[in-house]
Design an enzyme around this catalytic site. Structure first.
Site, PDB file in Angstrom:
ATOM      1  N   TRP A 108       1.897  -7.229  12.678  1.00 29.53           N
ATOM      2  CA  TRP A 108       3.215  -6.647  11.725  1.00 29.53           C
ATOM      3  C   TRP A 108       4.328  -6.825  12.947  1.00 29.53           C
ATOM      4  CZ3 TRP A 108       3.779  -2.664  15.212  1.00 29.53           C
ATOM      5  CH2 TRP A 108       2.557  -1.957  15.761  1.00 29.53           C
TER       6      TRP A 108
ATOM      7  N   ARG B  84       0.940  -1.023  -0.069  1.00 23.17           N
ATOM      8  CA  ARG B  84      -0.109  -0.079   0.001  1.00 23.17           C
ATOM      9  C   ARG B  84       0.970   1.232   0.083  1.00 23.17           C
ATOM     10  NH1 ARG B  84      -2.653  -0.010   6.107  1.00 23.17           N
ATOM     11  NH2 ARG B  84      -0.922  -0.149   7.062  1.00 23.17           N
TER      12      ARG B  84
ATOM     13  N   GLU C 150      -3.554  -8.356   6.613  1.00 21.99           N
ATOM     14  CA  GLU C 150      -3.807  -8.041   7.860  1.00 21.99           C
ATOM     15  C   GLU C 150      -4.983  -9.176   8.651  1.00 21.99           C
ATOM     16  OE1 GLU C 150      -4.681  -3.934   7.767  1.00 21.99           O
ATOM     17  OE2 GLU C 150      -2.560  -3.504   8.049  1.00 21.99           O
TER      18      GLU C 150
ATOM     19  N   GLU D 191      -7.322   4.974  15.837  1.00 22.22           N
ATOM     20  CA  GLU D 191      -7.175   3.401  15.741  1.00 22.22           C
ATOM     21  C   GLU D 191      -6.521   3.052  16.803  1.00 22.22           C
ATOM     22  OE1 GLU D 191      -4.693   2.291  12.096  1.00 22.22           O
ATOM     23  OE2 GLU D 191      -5.775   3.374  10.841  1.00 22.22           O
TER      24      GLU D 191
ATOM     25  N   GLU E 205      -2.741   7.601   7.546  1.00 26.98           N
ATOM     26  CA  GLU E 205      -1.408   7.563   8.160  1.00 26.98           C
ATOM     27  C   GLU E 205      -0.292   8.115   7.191  1.00 26.98           C
ATOM     28  OE1 GLU E 205      -0.819   3.636  10.005  1.00 26.98           O
ATOM     29  OE2 GLU E 205      -1.789   4.331  11.579  1.00 26.98           O
TER      30      GLU E 205
HETATM   31  C1  GAL Z   1      -2.286   1.163  10.575  1.00 28.40           C
HETATM   32  C2  GAL Z   1      -3.194   1.377   9.684  1.00 28.40           C
HETATM   33  C3  GAL Z   1      -4.426   0.469   9.384  1.00 28.40           C
HETATM   34  C4  GAL Z   1      -4.023  -0.983   9.888  1.00 28.40           C
HETATM   35  C5  GAL Z   1      -3.217  -0.912  11.105  1.00 28.40           C
HETATM   36  C6  GAL Z   1      -2.914  -2.397  11.444  1.00 28.40           C
HETATM   37  O1  GAL Z   1      -1.138   1.523  10.325  1.00 28.40           O
HETATM   38  O2  GAL Z   1      -3.721   2.618   9.623  1.00 28.40           O
HETATM   39  O3  GAL Z   1      -4.737   0.687   8.175  1.00 28.40           O
HETATM   40  O4  GAL Z   1      -2.949  -1.312   8.859  1.00 28.40           O
HETATM   41  O5  GAL Z   1      -2.108   0.042  11.263  1.00 28.40           O
HETATM   42  O6  GAL Z   1      -2.120  -2.109  12.801  1.00 28.40           O
END
Ligand code: GAL
Length: 683
Positions: free
Chosen positions: A328, A116, A368, A320, A155
């Site tokens: 990750w 992405r 994810e 978020e 982000e």
């Molecule tokens: C953020 C992102 C989300 C998702 C999330 C996973 O960096 O905005 O789309 O990827 O992390 O932890």
């Protein structure tokens, strides 16, 4: 800072919700989604963040029907929408047609689509296409009754913060012309006489690409600034389209104030949004190098306080975080029972007027799919779902907290430019971690129950009893003057080693360190004595009692007008002052020339706080997390117990979470891994 704060028409009370990605699911599921959102008390979802390829499947076709239906359904369900501009990830057709949109890394490698954010922040082609999409979305949905907030991109800079391609090089040169005006000025600012780097034509200037040796540090610093500004320009461009079409709908973009994410200078972005929102994920196993790692709840608190700091103290939105594991990290540890609730409400304590997650329904495909969501793969018969529903109830019970503000007696300065500059290469030690150093001081205050505003250096400091400025390495003349004026007027300042060393061009301030603060601190440092890994030094205070330990850094320092509070007790600097204090005007300036061990920091801060008159938020057991939010009619004391044992607190009021009335000044027991939120009415 020209803020344009609008009180966003959040759902009454606190917002609760998630990123919602219905395009990943068949339409029948959407109905179940809305039903379950209502069951959980969800009132806000972010929609469309990664929908570009679905909304514009080819350069000339648009497909909005599915999104129309999603927004209508949400609206019927009483759920408000934070609608994305959908520009975060360009569709494959765009980068196939225009490969020059793809970013290039420092080593000259092109980064392809398949992940992405495959776009160069300076690409005019990306800009044109992304603004067209923004315009289409704003025009189509600007009047939709579900819409309460615009969500620019996602982000910005998470993966593509620094691009080294030729387009970026040209944009960098344009930015440098604006900043420096002439080539002579640039050569002077970059100190290009060193290593024969003098530029005689703007076209010779490049981003700091992979080179045979260290790249010019001033060039690196300007590139860091340029890269942050390039992303901010994208934010501004999308926002301007949105404001033109829907002047009354507030605009946000989700910042990433967390962990070691450092490429975006959010202090300089906050004035460009109507509402600051932030994403926060704990560092977990990815962890930093050796050295003190703050506990996760302390790192969370620091990030939340910094988010509030860049928001100028206004309420903000947690856009978020995770209900449990992320995907990750090398090992993605699940959140223990009760952990999600405490983490979410800690953000509320620190000024968030809503908590949202990534994401509503855990994906079944894609990178994810092992990331937790509000609705896990296991469905509603799960710990996560029960906790999600419980959190919805808690947030409803805390509705009246919305709009109140956290007001602190202590500030800690946090400066992205010092972060960038202090961690450049070819320094006296590569062991300095700017954010870790700041976190260390913050943790000592957190443990003592002292509430802190973590703020950028441009903040008005007049109301604070005590200001900490750890390793404020890059100090402009203005910041130097402001801190001196603060102390002169009666303020108490504590700063630490490697502060005030360079100006905005990363040039040393001469005549003895710390050049920007010599008079204010009343000391003069002639040489740095950094310590090798594993080496510690003993530090003795005048007071009797056990000595302190320090590591990483020491300095050959002489007193001018300051007095010594502690001295090295061994090593090459035995007898040299390690901690000093100086009277300056009506205030005091403390200097800590070494990296004190946590117990030493805590002990020193007891004395510094006592002299400054900075007190804990309440009388409580050490380690109980305490924060006060103040509203026009009531005050709310949050006390969070992250430990496995009960912890006591002396306070009274109505516990908003349970309805229990506590008499004033009584002792309240906060159960393990639980919290109380006490409301006291103003007289
Ligand atoms: C953020 C992102 C989300 C998702 C999330 C996973 O960096 O905005 O789309 O990827 O992390 O932890």
């Amino acid at each position: 800072m020209p803020h344009r704060w609008i009180r966003w028409p959040r759902p009454a009370g606190l917002a609760y919700g998630a990123d919602y990605n219905p395009e990943q699911w068949p339409e029948e599921v959407w109905h179940e989604d809305v039903r379950l959102m209502r069951e959980a008390g969800v009132n806000l979802v972010s929609v469309g963040i990664f929908s570009w390829a679905r909304l514009q499947p080819t350069p000339t076709t648009w497909e909005f029907g599915w999104l129309d239906r999603v927004l209508d359904l949400l609206h019927e369900g009483g759920i408000s929408v934070d609608l994305a501009t959908a520009t975060a990830s360009p569709p494959p057709w765009l980068t196939r047609a225009h490969p020059e949109v793809l970013p290039i890394d420092r080593e000259g490698r092109r980064l392809h689509h398949g992940g992405r954010q495959a776009w160069c922040p300076s690409s005019p082609i990306y800009r044109e296409h992304s603004l067209r999409l923004t315009e289409e979305i704003a025009t189509r949905y600007g009047g939709h009754p579900a819409l309460v907030l615009w969500h620019v991109s996602n982000e910005l800079g998470c993966h593509n913060a620094r691009c080294y391609c030729d387009v970026s090089a040209a944009a960098f040169r344009g930015w440098l012309r604006e900043r420096h005006g002439t080539l002579d000025a640039l050569n002077a600012a970059w100190g290009t006489d060193f290593w024969s780097q003098v530029y005689s034509d703007w076209e010779e200037i490049l981003p700091p690409r992979l080179a045979a040796s260290f790249v010019n540090p001033s060039q690196q610093l300007d590139f860091a600034r340029f890269s942050s500004d390039a992303l901010r320009d994208q934010l501004r461009a999308e926002r301007d389209v949105l404001r033109r079409i829907t002047p009354d709908v507030p605009v946000t973009t989700n910042f990433m104030i967390m962990g070691e994410t450092r490429n975006m200078n959010y202090a300089s972005w906050a004035g460009d949004v109507d509402l600051v929102s932030n994403d926060h994920y704990p560092e977990g196993a990815r962890a930093c190098p050796e050295g003190a790692r703050a506990r996760p709840e302390v790192e969370l608190a620091f990030s939340a306080d910094l988010t509030r700091g860049v928001a100028g103290g206004e309420p903000w939105l947690l856009m978020e975080h995770a209900t449990s594991a992320v995907n990750w990290q090398p090992v993605n540890v699940a959140t223990p029972p009760g952990g999600m609730r405490l983490g979410s409400l800690a953000h509320v304590a620190r000024g968030a007027d809503g908590v949202c997650f990534f994401q509503w329904r855990a994906s079944r495909a894609g990178a994810e799919k092992y990331h937790s969501g509000m609705l896990p793969h296991a469905g509603t018969r799960s710990k996560i779902w029960r906790d999600v529903v419980g959190l919805g109830r808690d947030l409803a019970a805390l509705a009246e907290v919305a709009g109140s503000r956290v007001v602190s007696e202590v500030a800690l300065l946090f400066d992205w430019e010092s972060w960038w500059a202090s961690e450049l290469d070819s320094h006296p030690s590569d062991r300095l971690r700017y954010r870790e150093i700041a976190l260390g001081w913050y943790e000592a205050l957190w443990q003592a129950g002292v509430q802190v505003d973590v703020v950028p250096p441009g903040t008005d400091l007049a109301g604070y009893r005590l200001v900490l400025a750890p390793t404020l390495h890059l100090t402009t003349d203005e910041t130097g003057r402001r801190l001196a004026a603060y102390v002169e007027a009666g303020g108490h300042l504590l700063t630490t080693y490697f502060s005030g060393i360079v100006d905005e061009n990363d040039h040393i301030r001469l005549g003895g360190y710390p050049g920007a603060f010599r008079d204010l601190l009343g000391v003069r440092v002639e040489e740095f004595f950094p310590l090798l890994p594993g080496v510690t030094t003993a530090v003795r205070t005048d007071a009797a009692g056990p000595g302190w330990t320090a590591a990483d850094w020491t300095e050959l320092l002489e007193l001018d007008t300051a007095t010594a509070v502690a001295r090295y007790a061994d090593g090459p600097l035995a007898g040299v002052p390690a901690v000093t204090v100086n009277r300056y005007g009506a205030g005091r300036a403390w200097y800590v020339a070494t990296q004190l061990a946590p117990e030493a920091m805590a002990a020193l801060l007891v004395r510094v706080r006592a002299e400054a008159g900075a007190t804990p938020a309440a009388d409580a057991a050490p380690g109980l997390e305490l924060v006060r939010r103040s509203g026009p009619e009531a005050e709310f004391l949050f006390a969070l117990n992250h430990s496995d044992a009960p912890a006591r607190l002396r306070a009274g009021g109505t516990d908003l979470l349970t309805g229990t009335e506590h008499a004033p000044e009584g002792w309240i027991e906060v159960p393990p891994r639980d919290l109380v939120v006490l409301r006291t009415r103003r007289p």
